[in-house]
Write a protein that holds these residues in place. Structure first.
Motif: not given
Length: 676
Positions: A326-339
């Protein structure tokens, strides 16, 4: 929450100073960038502050000792290593290198620590202060135990407090997005991935240093995988069973939302996992299928990810595919995560619509504006002991061991309630009958002095602390704990003999209690029989499991009245030979006598995993206020939300909790992106 964060650095400096005089607190802070000694160290001989060398110290972390090793020259700390390998892999253990670097950069023990890895951070502070004291030739104070302060159970404590005040001059950065998701777990990553797929600009903030691992089993109904397996579930019967578990103190619409949409979620999720892990398949498992387990309805809901490689460790494999995909899918669709970004409070406009949040990073406060909405997917409050003791004193008093995430401190629930959100009226915790303590201990809120007895879920003889049988042992995991809460000390003893492995095969346990592969061919299990043997040996060595050649000896080791206990076992064995449980009605195939020495027993209480009472939501996952009206711009999913469970977790509907969580995120993400 934020008020404590604002003063947290100064507080920890004070703790360090008190623990080791000036050795741990600021002895080198003034000379971090120069060779000059601080005024406080004016009397230190010019030959240097430290005796050069390498020093080691330990302090109690979340799951065990954390070891800090520090190397000094005459005036500086020149190397720091932290061994937190016994901590939770993606929290404390993952924080080790960063914590070591913080100590090295700070040149003292008064570090900020890592958000979400609080217990590990505290252990590093204490052990680092110890090392500094050793190197400075100063007395070493006893390291803090890390135990929580005294907690008043069931009191009307101010667990909610008030929303913190953050001044505009404290905001260091402003970030704009369309959808903000708080929490990078099952609900959060599913929500974010679905929204990003639909084209929305999505940002996820996560207070930990990485995402949590997902649970192994995903509950879903009417997926393509279940249809391929020939499983046909009676949806109305399943809905009624879940409502019955909750005494109908639930929102049946949310239950049916999961039942009617979980299959589509599972099909989509399976495609995403296969996209990034081609060797993985989704496997549909069941044990008793559409039949029963005693008097309990056990539908076939269990799905999991499995590697096609035959020799793979399925337990480890299953825990690494879902959220990483899910994280890879999100990033591949221009989403991002800030930890390492912690929710502090929600923000609203004049009309009351939620416009975003104020969050805190290691640098300070930031504002995040979210034009489409904020989704709270940041879990429950299982590791907020004050909140748990106030809202669910029964669960708090039953718990002797916590498998809960240290990140689950109720941040989202509190933030929403500060702006008028409603919460479930009934406290609900996910309790497992797998916590064990020494036979002379009680349940006192100290979750560190405990063991994890996975076989506690097997339906062996259970007796109270007086040696008396008190209920049918063949019940869902938390039901035995509820029954034991009515007994002396809220605890009980599990008793088994040397034929335990043969008996487990006959018990035919299901879900995460199973150590024998399912009859449907599924290989997934938490522990193999060989691993269980290792766990048992370790707990016996630690003094949690007692071994005895006679029942009389076992009673003495477990601090039970000998005569009462021996009579109880004698009666139980007689009923086993009859094949009829005349006292409590346990299934005949599970009535297996205690005859083969040596005998074993341990004192048990609850192992706490998470809380399930959360913010009231509707079927659009909108958070409701105390008048049951939606709070515009605010949404919740997963354990941060409520309405689905009450009082207990229906373990025999395997995977329903994570299935509910993923399904809510699946629907919410698309809705936020396309329909608002």
């Amino acid at each position: 929450m934020a008020k404590r964060q604002i003063s947290r650095r100064d507080f920890m400096k004070g703790v360090a100073a008190g623990a080791v005089s000036m050795a741990g607190f600021g002895l080198l802070s003034a000379c971090k960038d120069s060779g000059d000694l601080p005024t406080a160290a004016a009397d230190v001989p010019k030959k240097g502050i430290y005796t050069p060398g390498t020093y080691t110290a330990k302090a109690g972390g979340y799951h065990g000792d954390v070891t800090v090793t520090m190397t000094f020259d005459e005036n500086r700390i020149i190397d720091v290593a932290v061994d937190a390998s016994g901590e939770t892999e993606n929290i404390g253990a993952a924080a080790a290198d960063k914590l070591a670097q913080q100590v090295l950069d700070a040149q003292n023990s008064a570090i900020d620590g890592i958000s979400g890895a609080t217990r590990t951070s505290d252990a590093v502070r204490a052990a680092a202060a110890d090392c500094i004291a050793q190197a400075a030739g100063m007395p070493v104070a006893a390291a803090p135990s890390g135990s929580a302060p005294t907690i008043v159970v069931g009191a009307n404590t101010d667990w909610l407090s008030a929303a913190p005040e953050i001044g505009e001059n404290e905001i260091l950065e402003t970030v704009d997005t369309e959808i903000l998701v708080v929490g990078a777990g099952n609900a959060g990553l599913m929500t974010a991935a679905r929204a990003a797929e639909a084209g929305a600009k999505v940002l996820v903030i996560e207070k930990g240093i990485s995402s949590m691992n997902e649970r192994h089993w995903i509950g879903a109904v009417d997926s393509s995988f279940s249809r391929d397996a020939g499983v046909d579930t009676d949806k109305d019967k399943l809905a009624e069973e879940l409502c019955r578990y909750a005494s109908h103190r639930c929102d049946e619409r949310l239950i049916r939302l999961w039942i009617n949409n979980s299959g589509a979620m599972m099909d989509w999720y399976g495609k995403v996992v296969r996209q990034y892990n081609p060797d993985v398949k989704v496997h549909m498992e069941w044990d008793l299928g559409e039949g029963g387990h005693g008097s309990y309805y056990v539908p076939a809901t269990m799905h999991n990810f499995q590697d096609d490689i035959p020799e793979h460790d399925y337990s480890e494999a299953a825990s690494s595919y879902g959220l990483s995909s899910l994280t890879s899918f999100l990033q591949d669709h221009n989403g991002s995560v800030r930890y390492e970004t912690v929710l502090v409070k929600l923000e609203q406009n004049r009309e009351g619509r939620v416009t975003g949040v104020i969050a805190k990073t290691s640098d300070g406060f930031i504002r995040i504006n979210a034009s489409r909405g904020v989704a709270l997917c940041c879990g429950g409050y299982a590791y907020n002991k004050e909140m748990l003791a106030a809202l669910n004193p029964n669960a708090y008093l039953s718990t002797v061991e916590a498998d809960a995430s240290a990140l689950d401190t109720g941040d989202g629930i509190k933030a929403a309630m500060w702006i008028g959100a409603d919460k479930d009226p009934d406290a609900t915790a996910m309790l497992f009958d797998r916590g064990t303590i020494a036979p002379d201990q009680i349940s006192d809120g100290n979750w560190e002095k405990s063991g994890y007895f996975h076989l506690g879920s097997q339906p062996w003889l259970k007796v109270n602390l007086r040696g008396e049988r008190f209920c049918n042992e063949s019940v869902p995991y938390d039901f035995i704990l509820h029954a034991a809460f009515m007994e002396p000390g809220h605890l009980y003893n599990t008793i088994y003999d040397s034929s335990w492995m043969e008996q487990i095969s006959q018990f035919q346990q299901i879900g995460c209690a199973r150590i024998i592969p399912s009859r449907s061919g599924g290989k997934l299990q938490i522990f193999s029989p060989e691993a269980e043997m290792g766990l048992l040996m370790g707990m016996e060595e630690a003094g949690f499991i007692q071994r005895a050649d006679t029942l009389e000896e076992l009673a003495g080791k477990l601090n039970m009245p000998v005569e009462t206990f021996v009579d109880t076992v004698k009666r139980y064995n007689e009923l086993c030979k009859k094949g009829v449980d005349e006292d409590f009605g346990k299934e005949p195939y599970r009535m297996l006598p205690l005859e083969k020495a040596p005998f074993f027993g341990c004192r048990q209480g609850a192992s706490l995993l998470c809380t399930l009472d959360g913010l009231r939501i509707n079927t659009k996952m909108q958070v409701l206020d105390t008048d049951s009206n939606p709070i515009e711009g605010l949404y919740a999913a997963g354990d941060c939300s409520g309405g689905f469970f009450a009082h207990n977790y229906p373990e025999y509907i395997v995977g329903v909790a994570v299935g509910r969580t993923l399904t809510e995120g699946f629907l919410l993400g698309e809705s936020l992106a396309l329909h608002l």
